[in-house]
Scaffold this motif. Structure first.
Motif, PDB file in Angstrom:
ATOM      1  N   VAL A 133       0.851  -1.187   0.000  1.00 34.70           N
ATOM      2  CA  VAL A 133       0.000   0.000   0.000  1.00 34.70           C
ATOM      3  C   VAL A 133       0.888   1.238   0.000  1.00 34.70           C
ATOM      4  O   VAL A 133       1.806   1.348   0.819  1.00 34.70           O
ATOM      5  N   SER A 134       0.616   2.157  -0.914  1.00 38.23           N
ATOM      6  CA  SER A 134       1.291   3.453  -0.883  1.00 38.23           C
ATOM      7  C   SER A 134       0.453   4.378  -0.014  1.00 38.23           C
ATOM      8  O   SER A 134      -0.772   4.408  -0.138  1.00 38.23           O
ATOM      9  N   GLU A 135       1.122   5.102   0.875  1.00 38.56           N
ATOM     10  CA  GLU A 135       0.442   6.047   1.747  1.00 38.56           C
ATOM     11  C   GLU A 135       0.931   7.451   1.422  1.00 38.56           C
ATOM     12  O   GLU A 135       2.132   7.706   1.404  1.00 38.56           O
ATOM     13  N   PHE A 136      -0.020   8.336   1.176  1.00 42.08           N
ATOM     14  CA  PHE A 136       0.263   9.748   0.955  1.00 42.08           C
ATOM     15  C   PHE A 136      -0.492  10.501   2.032  1.00 42.08           C
ATOM     16  O   PHE A 136      -1.691  10.271   2.212  1.00 42.08           O
ATOM     17  N   SER A 137       0.194  11.385   2.751  1.00 40.74           N
ATOM     18  CA  SER A 137      -0.480  12.022   3.885  1.00 40.74           C
ATOM     19  C   SER A 137       0.075  13.404   4.177  1.00 40.74           C
ATOM     20  O   SER A 137       1.103  13.811   3.628  1.00 40.74           O
ATOM     21  N   SER A 138      -0.615  14.056   5.075  1.00 39.57           N
ATOM     22  CA  SER A 138      -0.036  15.253   5.669  1.00 39.57           C
ATOM     23  C   SER A 138       1.077  14.774   6.603  1.00 39.57           C
ATOM     24  O   SER A 138       1.324  13.572   6.724  1.00 39.57           O
ATOM     25  N   THR A 139       1.743  15.679   7.273  1.00 36.33           N
ATOM     26  CA  THR A 139       2.868  15.334   8.139  1.00 36.33           C
ATOM     27  C   THR A 139       2.547  14.135   9.031  1.00 36.33           C
ATOM     28  O   THR A 139       1.477  14.061   9.620  1.00 36.33           O
ATOM     29  N   SER A 140       3.489  13.214   9.129  1.00 35.89           N
ATOM     30  CA  SER A 140       3.321  12.016   9.944  1.00 35.89           C
ATOM     31  C   SER A 140       4.102  12.166  11.242  1.00 35.89           C
ATOM     32  O   SER A 140       5.303  12.445  11.221  1.00 35.89           O
ATOM     33  N   ARG A 141       3.412  11.972  12.334  1.00 35.98           N
ATOM     34  CA  ARG A 141       4.050  11.961  13.650  1.00 35.98           C
ATOM     35  C   ARG A 141       3.639  10.652  14.326  1.00 35.98           C
ATOM     36  O   ARG A 141       2.794  10.639  15.212  1.00 35.98           O
ATOM     37  N   ASP A 142       4.221   9.534  13.853  1.00 33.69           N
ATOM     38  CA  ASP A 142       3.834   8.200  14.318  1.00 33.69           C
ATOM     39  C   ASP A 142       3.885   8.056  15.831  1.00 33.69           C
ATOM     40  O   ASP A 142       3.085   7.326  16.420  1.00 33.69           O
ATOM     41  N   GLU A 143       4.818   8.746  16.465  1.00 32.45           N
ATOM     42  CA  GLU A 143       4.948   8.627  17.919  1.00 32.45           C
ATOM     43  C   GLU A 143       3.734   9.184  18.655  1.00 32.45           C
ATOM     44  O   GLU A 143       3.530   8.888  19.835  1.00 32.45           O
ATOM     45  N   LEU A 144       2.890   9.950  17.974  1.00 30.69           N
ATOM     46  CA  LEU A 144       1.686  10.525  18.601  1.00 30.69           C
ATOM     47  C   LEU A 144       0.440   9.680  18.362  1.00 30.69           C
ATOM     48  O   LEU A 144      -0.619   9.984  18.920  1.00 30.69           O
ATOM     49  N   ASP A 145       0.542   8.651  17.524  1.00 24.77           N
ATOM     50  CA  ASP A 145      -0.625   7.815  17.235  1.00 24.77           C
ATOM     51  C   ASP A 145      -1.228   7.275  18.522  1.00 24.77           C
ATOM     52  O   ASP A 145      -0.507   6.888  19.445  1.00 24.77           O
ATOM     53  N   VAL A 146      -2.559   7.227  18.568  1.00 23.67           N
ATOM     54  CA  VAL A 146      -3.274   6.715  19.726  1.00 23.67           C
ATOM     55  C   VAL A 146      -3.907   5.389  19.322  1.00 23.67           C
ATOM     56  O   VAL A 146      -4.760   5.346  18.433  1.00 23.67           O
ATOM     57  N   PHE A 147      -3.477   4.301  19.979  1.00 27.17           N
ATOM     58  CA  PHE A 147      -3.976   2.966  19.672  1.00 27.17           C
ATOM     59  C   PHE A 147      -5.078   2.557  20.645  1.00 27.17           C
ATOM     60  O   PHE A 147      -5.013   2.896  21.831  1.00 27.17           O
ATOM     61  N   THR A 148      -6.055   1.811  20.144  1.00 27.74           N
ATOM     62  CA  THR A 148      -7.150   1.319  20.980  1.00 27.74           C
ATOM     63  C   THR A 148      -6.627   0.331  22.025  1.00 27.74           C
ATOM     64  O   THR A 148      -7.053   0.362  23.173  1.00 27.74           O
ATOM     65  N   ASP A 149      -5.709  -0.540  21.623  1.00 30.19           N
ATOM     66  CA  ASP A 149      -5.118  -1.538  22.518  1.00 30.19           C
ATOM     67  C   ASP A 149      -4.014  -0.869  23.348  1.00 30.19           C
ATOM     68  O   ASP A 149      -3.005  -0.420  22.787  1.00 30.19           O
ATOM     69  N   PRO A 150      -4.170  -0.822  24.666  1.00 32.80           N
ATOM     70  CA  PRO A 150      -3.166  -0.155  25.504  1.00 32.80           C
ATOM     71  C   PRO A 150      -1.811  -0.872  25.525  1.00 32.80           C
ATOM     72  O   PRO A 150      -0.821  -0.296  25.976  1.00 32.80           O
ATOM     73  N   ASN A 151      -1.751  -2.102  25.012  1.00 33.17           N
ATOM     74  CA  ASN A 151      -0.494  -2.853  24.981  1.00 33.17           C
ATOM     75  C   ASN A 151       0.388  -2.496  23.794  1.00 33.17           C
ATOM     76  O   ASN A 151       1.546  -2.911  23.728  1.00 33.17           O
ATOM     77  N   VAL A 152      -0.151  -1.748  22.844  1.00 38.19           N
ATOM     78  CA  VAL A 152       0.596  -1.398  21.636  1.00 38.19           C
ATOM     79  C   VAL A 152       1.665  -0.360  21.963  1.00 38.19           C
ATOM     80  O   VAL A 152       1.418   0.604  22.676  1.00 38.19           O
ATOM     81  N   ARG A 153       2.849  -0.605  21.416  1.00 41.10           N
ATOM     82  CA  ARG A 153       3.968   0.332  21.523  1.00 41.10           C
ATOM     83  C   ARG A 153       4.482   0.584  20.119  1.00 41.10           C
ATOM     84  O   ARG A 153       4.767  -0.361  19.376  1.00 41.10           O
ATOM     85  N   ARG A 154       4.592   1.808  19.732  1.00 38.55           N
ATOM     86  CA  ARG A 154       4.985   2.127  18.354  1.00 38.55           C
ATOM     87  C   ARG A 154       6.420   1.706  18.049  1.00 38.55           C
ATOM     88  O   ARG A 154       6.725   1.272  16.954  1.00 38.55           O
TER      89      ARG A 154
END
Length: 159
Positions: A133-154
């Motif tokens: 999948v190619s992703e085109f987006s505005s600025t990416s700040r992956d470290e700010l992503d909010v995951f539903t599962d609290p066990n997820v770590r980026r």
């Protein structure tokens, strides 16, 4: 946590899949492929491989590669620094990818695309042959992503 062997195998797989999708890579891009297991230690089930071409204060372009049936966990891209958060367009290049966006399910075949609004809950899963999948987006700040599962770590830890 993943092992160094898992990381290398995932990088090799990503290169092969990208090239099979007709996406030419230079050596530095092959070396820059990130392997994300989201801290769940189940890479083939939950995770993805990604290559960031560019990420500026205005736009971002990435390639996402998923193993067969691999899923990126549900998350959203919240507002930051006065922006509404990341808006992203997914364009399927190879395989099939199923997006789950705000409770809806959309299946993208090669050549199809969908734009996810900022701060919108979403996840995605590859079909039985994996996906590119190619992703085109505005600025990416992956470290700010909010995951539903609290066990997820980026950030992935490699043993």
């Amino acid at each position: 946590m993943i092992t160094r062997d898992e990381q290398r195998a995932a990088q090799v797989y990503a290169v092969e899949e990208l090239e099979a999708a007709g996406i030419a890579l230079i050596a530095s891009e092959r070396d820059a492929i990130e392997v994300a297991d989201f801290g769940l230690s189940r890479l083939r089930e939950q995770g993805l491989m990604l290559l960031v071409y560019v990420n500026t204060d205005r736009y971002c372009a990435k390639e996402l590669v998923l193993y067969p049936h691999q899923e990126c966990p549900e998350h959203r891209h919240p507002p930051f620094d006065g922006t509404p958060g990341k808006e992203e367009t997914f364009r399927c290049r190879r395989g099939v990818v199923t997006l789950r966006v705000d409770g809806r399910e959309l299946v993208l075949q090669p050549g199809e695309q969908f734009t996810i609004p900022p701060n919108t809950l979403h996840s995605f899963r590859a079909g039985p042959e994996g996906a590119v999948v190619s992703e085109f987006s505005s600025t990416s700040r992956d470290e700010l992503d909010v995951f539903t599962d609290p066990n997820v770590r980026r950030k992935t830890v490699v043993a």
